[in-house]
Write an enzyme that holds these catalytic residues in place. Structure first.
Site, PDB file in Angstrom:
ATOM      1  N   LYS A 173      52.541  43.126  28.252  1.00 47.00           N
ATOM      2  CA  LYS A 173      52.871  42.460  29.512  1.00 47.00           C
ATOM      3  C   LYS A 173      51.876  41.323  29.770  1.00 47.00           C
ATOM      4  O   LYS A 173      50.685  41.549  29.875  1.00 47.00           O
ATOM      5  CB  LYS A 173      52.796  43.431  30.687  1.00 47.00           C
ATOM      6  CG  LYS A 173      53.349  42.809  31.977  1.00 47.00           C
ATOM      7  CD  LYS A 173      52.993  43.586  33.226  1.00 47.00           C
ATOM      8  CE  LYS A 173      51.759  43.071  33.915  1.00 47.00           C
ATOM      9  NZ  LYS A 173      51.852  41.703  34.452  1.00 47.00           N
ATOM     10  N   GLU A 248      38.398  44.776  28.815  1.00 45.42           N
ATOM     11  CA  GLU A 248      37.611  43.533  28.873  1.00 45.42           C
ATOM     12  C   GLU A 248      37.713  43.016  30.289  1.00 45.42           C
ATOM     13  O   GLU A 248      38.777  42.552  30.709  1.00 45.42           O
ATOM     14  CB  GLU A 248      38.184  42.494  27.890  1.00 45.42           C
ATOM     15  CG  GLU A 248      38.188  42.933  26.444  1.00 45.42           C
ATOM     16  CD  GLU A 248      36.791  43.103  25.880  1.00 45.42           C
ATOM     17  OE1 GLU A 248      35.835  42.510  26.429  1.00 45.42           O
ATOM     18  OE2 GLU A 248      36.650  43.842  24.897  1.00 45.42           O
ATOM     19  N   CYS A 282      36.292  34.045  31.834  1.00 45.65           N
ATOM     20  CA  CYS A 282      35.382  35.156  32.120  1.00 45.65           C
ATOM     21  C   CYS A 282      33.973  34.875  31.599  1.00 45.65           C
ATOM     22  O   CYS A 282      33.013  35.499  32.026  1.00 45.65           O
ATOM     23  CB  CYS A 282      35.933  36.432  31.493  1.00 45.65           C
ATOM     24  SG  CYS A 282      36.324  36.236  29.758  1.00 45.65           S
ATOM     25  N   GLU A 383      32.123  38.052  41.310  1.00 42.39           N
ATOM     26  CA  GLU A 383      32.814  37.098  40.455  1.00 42.39           C
ATOM     27  C   GLU A 383      33.766  36.250  41.308  1.00 42.39           C
ATOM     28  O   GLU A 383      34.642  36.790  41.982  1.00 42.39           O
ATOM     29  CB  GLU A 383      33.619  37.855  39.393  1.00 42.39           C
ATOM     30  CG  GLU A 383      34.252  36.927  38.390  1.00 42.39           C
ATOM     31  CD  GLU A 383      35.153  37.650  37.398  1.00 42.39           C
ATOM     32  OE1 GLU A 383      35.909  38.535  37.816  1.00 42.39           O
ATOM     33  OE2 GLU A 383      35.103  37.292  36.204  1.00 42.39           O
TER      34      GLU A 383
HETATM   35  P1  NDP Z   1      44.010  41.355  37.068  1.00 42.97           P
HETATM   36  O1  NDP Z   1      43.145  42.524  36.832  1.00 42.97           O
HETATM   37  O2  NDP Z   1      44.573  41.153  38.418  1.00 42.97           O
HETATM   38  O3  NDP Z   1      45.275  41.391  36.096  1.00 42.97           O
HETATM   39  C1  NDP Z   1      45.197  41.443  34.694  1.00 42.97           C
HETATM   40  C2  NDP Z   1      46.513  41.973  34.151  1.00 42.97           C
HETATM   41  O4  NDP Z   1      46.700  43.317  34.574  1.00 42.97           O
HETATM   42  C3  NDP Z   1      47.737  41.209  34.641  1.00 42.97           C
HETATM   43  O5  NDP Z   1      48.724  41.200  33.649  1.00 42.97           O
HETATM   44  C4  NDP Z   1      48.160  42.073  35.823  1.00 42.97           C
HETATM   45  O6  NDP Z   1      49.488  41.833  36.180  1.00 42.97           O
HETATM   46  C5  NDP Z   1      47.919  43.446  35.272  1.00 42.97           C
HETATM   47  N1  NDP Z   1      47.771  44.518  36.251  1.00 42.97           N
HETATM   48  C6  NDP Z   1      47.435  44.446  37.571  1.00 42.97           C
HETATM   49  N2  NDP Z   1      47.441  45.674  38.128  1.00 42.97           N
HETATM   50  C7  NDP Z   1      47.770  46.557  37.157  1.00 42.97           C
HETATM   51  C8  NDP Z   1      47.943  47.982  37.110  1.00 42.97           C
HETATM   52  N3  NDP Z   1      47.802  48.760  38.182  1.00 42.97           N
HETATM   53  N4  NDP Z   1      48.282  48.552  35.939  1.00 42.97           N
HETATM   54  C9  NDP Z   1      48.436  47.796  34.831  1.00 42.97           C
HETATM   55  N5  NDP Z   1      48.323  46.446  34.822  1.00 42.97           N
HETATM   56  C10 NDP Z   1      47.980  45.827  35.963  1.00 42.97           C
HETATM   57  O7  NDP Z   1      43.200  40.107  36.569  1.00 42.97           O
HETATM   58  P2  NDP Z   1      43.600  38.578  36.684  1.00 42.97           P
HETATM   59  O8  NDP Z   1      44.938  38.353  36.052  1.00 42.97           O
HETATM   60  O9  NDP Z   1      43.369  38.136  38.074  1.00 42.97           O
HETATM   61  O10 NDP Z   1      42.520  37.909  35.699  1.00 42.97           O
HETATM   62  C11 NDP Z   1      41.268  37.537  36.094  1.00 42.97           C
HETATM   63  C12 NDP Z   1      40.242  38.570  35.684  1.00 42.97           C
HETATM   64  O11 NDP Z   1      40.274  38.767  34.285  1.00 42.97           O
HETATM   65  C13 NDP Z   1      38.829  38.131  35.998  1.00 42.97           C
HETATM   66  O12 NDP Z   1      38.126  39.190  36.586  1.00 42.97           O
HETATM   67  C14 NDP Z   1      38.248  37.813  34.644  1.00 42.97           C
HETATM   68  O13 NDP Z   1      36.861  37.944  34.558  1.00 42.97           O
HETATM   69  C15 NDP Z   1      38.942  38.795  33.774  1.00 42.97           C
HETATM   70  N6  NDP Z   1      38.902  38.357  32.393  1.00 42.97           N
HETATM   71  C16 NDP Z   1      38.101  39.025  31.506  1.00 42.97           C
HETATM   72  C17 NDP Z   1      37.986  38.602  30.202  1.00 42.97           C
HETATM   73  C18 NDP Z   1      37.161  39.357  29.206  1.00 42.97           C
HETATM   74  O14 NDP Z   1      37.369  39.147  28.019  1.00 42.97           O
HETATM   75  N7  NDP Z   1      36.241  40.201  29.614  1.00 42.97           N
HETATM   76  C19 NDP Z   1      38.684  37.397  29.736  1.00 42.97           C
HETATM   77  C20 NDP Z   1      39.500  36.775  30.743  1.00 42.97           C
HETATM   78  C21 NDP Z   1      39.586  37.244  32.025  1.00 42.97           C
HETATM   79  P3  NDP Z   1      49.844  40.758  37.335  1.00 42.97           P
HETATM   80  O15 NDP Z   1      49.153  39.493  37.028  1.00 42.97           O
HETATM   81  O16 NDP Z   1      51.305  40.644  37.212  1.00 42.97           O
HETATM   82  O17 NDP Z   1      49.386  41.386  38.612  1.00 42.97           O
END
Ligand code: NDP
Length: 479
Positions: A173, A248, A282, A383
């Site tokens: 997803k 991550e 990130c 963050e």
């Molecule tokens: P989110 O945690 O909101 O979402 C990440 C993904 O998880 C999306 O596809 C989201 O769907 C999905 N998701 C949300 N809730 C659930 C759930 N209950 N169960 C399963 N999946 C779920 O993060 P963001 O998209 O806002 O991304 C930003 C974050 O990602 C920042 O904190 C950043 O630091 C981190 N990040 C970390 C990296 C790393 O390598 N450590 C690299 C890049 C980013 P939907 O968007 O549809 O809600």
């Protein structure tokens, strides 16, 4: 434009015929819709993946490698289309999507096409017991891959490529706010001849579609990149089912600058490490600590360089900073900036929304530099994930090490110095999964990638990813 799920090698509507609007962040306009997939869609994706697994897991490594290479080549051939889609969906400059995001997505497939042919396991001879042990590395089965919006195709493929290279079938997803390149990846997999069901892509909200993947009792491993809070929630759901988890998560990375560094290189790189992709990486160095003796000079030069960045339409050639990903995210980033004064901090540059001609409803924010007086303030502890950095002086190594480590995250750190001893000392003592010395975001896909503390659990990259996506089995034969 109406996107569809990609299940069992075919595009299909969500079972409940429910749709979500998809926005173009550079104009604020709705330009399409995506499936609001339910548990039933995830169940259908699982069924397709489980059906494909017996055959896919017994293909030869060479067959899998060739298919991954084919996908990589097709991504490269469609670079222009994919880059435009990414810029439109995410708001990032087209130049960035063209130079970084899409080439990296191709590289992810090519890297794991090669890596799987070199992946090997250990053998241990138990001398005196007439026994030999060896480790079988078997694919897990059906695995879930969930990725965020900041580097959409780049991070989506970073999970999918090792998962299928290792012989698993995938239910994946993408983020609901950036679904377009994931959709196009389905078309590419069709064209490459990836067997039906090996990769299934379901679109929808995290809290429903994502949650259904995590909760599915037969999806045995979850590779997730996203926010720390979401990661904690996923861990709570998955732990009682004993799923394998790779998380991550967020970062609040220090960028430590000593006076003895290569100043011009540091300055140029610091502009990038602060504001590339609108600061929505990130790994961005969002807390800048500068040695006292060069603090005033750095402040002046940094503000000057940042003021030269052009905020604009992602599709304009000279744009350096595009739109933030969504209206909600823009509001969140601004809410942090607005608390500066009450935190004893001072906005030195930016901090304001920018109106871009022809894109007046887009989500633009000028790159923002905030001077803080303590590392304990919210601006330095949470963050923000936008084009916002803080700066602060330090006097001693001990002091700055404390600042760097005094945060709940531990993803990456950048250090600028030409002192070898200091480089080693800091590399060992910084609490981060990745330490860059005199560079930033220089990636070699063979290296372990991931964070400590609340930045995550597990490592991606190279053999780490192939190990995650396989189950090690010890076989002991006595002869
Ligand atoms: P989110 O945690 O909101 O979402 C990440 C993904 O998880 C999306 O596809 C989201 O769907 C999905 N998701 C949300 N809730 C659930 C759930 N209950 N169960 C399963 N999946 C779920 O993060 P963001 O998209 O806002 O991304 C930003 C974050 O990602 C920042 O904190 C950043 O630091 C981190 N990040 C970390 C990296 C790393 O390598 N450590 C690299 C890049 C980013 P939907 O968007 O549809 O809600």
């Amino acid at each position: 434009m109406k996107l569809q799920n990609f299940i069992n090698g075919a595009f299909c509507d969500p079972i409940q015929k429910d749709w979500i609007d998809n926005y173009n962040p550079s104009t604020g306009a709705v330009y399409g819709s995506i499936p609001n997939s339910s548990q039933a869609d995830v169940a259908a994706a699982y069924k397709a993946a489980a059906g494909a697994f017996p055959s896919w897991s017994s293909t030869t490594v060479e067959e899998r490698s060739q298919l991954l290479s084919k996908i990589s080549n097709l991504i490269t051939a469609k670079l222009a289309i994919l880059a435009k889609a990414e810029a439109k969906d995410n708001g990032k400059p087209l130049s960035l999507a063209t130079a970084i995001d899409i080439p990296r997505a191709a590289a992810n497939f090519q890297f794991f096409a090669n890596a799987i042919t070199q992946f090997s396991s250990e053998a241990h001879e138990s001398l005196g017991k007439n026994a030999i042990n060896f480790t079988l590395r078997q694919p897990i089965g059906v695995v879930g891959c969930i990725s965020p919006w900041n580097l959409p195709l780049y991070l989506f493929t970073w999970k999918i490529a090792p998962a299928i290279a290792a012989g698993n079938c995938v239910v994946a997803k993408p983020s609901e706010v950036t679904p377009l390149t994931a959709y196009l990846l389905g078309e590419i997999c069709q064209e490459a001849g990836l067997p039906n069901g090996v990769l299934n892509i379901v679109h929808g909200l995290g809290k429903t579609t994502g949650q259904a993947i995590v909760e599915h009792p037969q999806i045995k491993a979850i590779s997730f990149t996203g926010g720390t809070q979401t990661g904690a929630h996923i861990a709570r759901v998955a732990a009682p089912m004993f799923k394998k988890l790779s998380l991550e998560l967020g970062g609040k990375n220090p960028n430590i600058i000593f006076a003895d560094c290569d100043y011009e290189k540091m300055l140029d790189t610091t502009v990038r490490s602060s504001f590339a992709n609108q600061g929505q990486i990130c790994l961005c160095g969002s807390r800048i600590f500068v040695e006292q003796s060069i603090y005033t000079k750095f402040k002046k030069d940094f503000i000057q360089k940042v003021s030269e960045l052009k905020v604009g339409n992602p599709f304009s050639e000279n744009t350096n900073v595009g739109a933030l990903v969504s209206k909600e995210h823009l509001a969140k980033v601004k809410s942090y900036i607005n608390t500066s004064e009450e935190q004893g901090a001072r906005v030195l540059f930016g901090g304001k929304e920018v109106s871009v001609k022809g894109c007046e409803n887009g989500y633009y924010l000028s790159p923002t530099i905030i001077e803080v007086s303590t590392n304990d303030c919210v601006l330095n502890q949470e963050e923000i994930f936008g084009p916002v950095v803080t700066i602060m002086p330090f006097s001693t190594e001990k002091e700055v090490l404390q600042y760097a480590n005094n945060v709940k995250y531990g993803l990456s750190a950048t250090l600028w110095t030409n002192n070898l001893n200091r480089s080693m000392l800091f590399s060992k003592q910084l609490q981060a999964g990745i330490v860059w010395v005199n560079t930033w975001l220089l990636r070699d896909l063979r290296t372990p990638f991931g964070g400590m503390k609340e930045s995550g659990v597990g490592r991606e990259g190279g053999n780490e990813a192939l190990r995650f996506f396989t189950e090690p089995k010890n076989v002991c034969i006595q002869y």
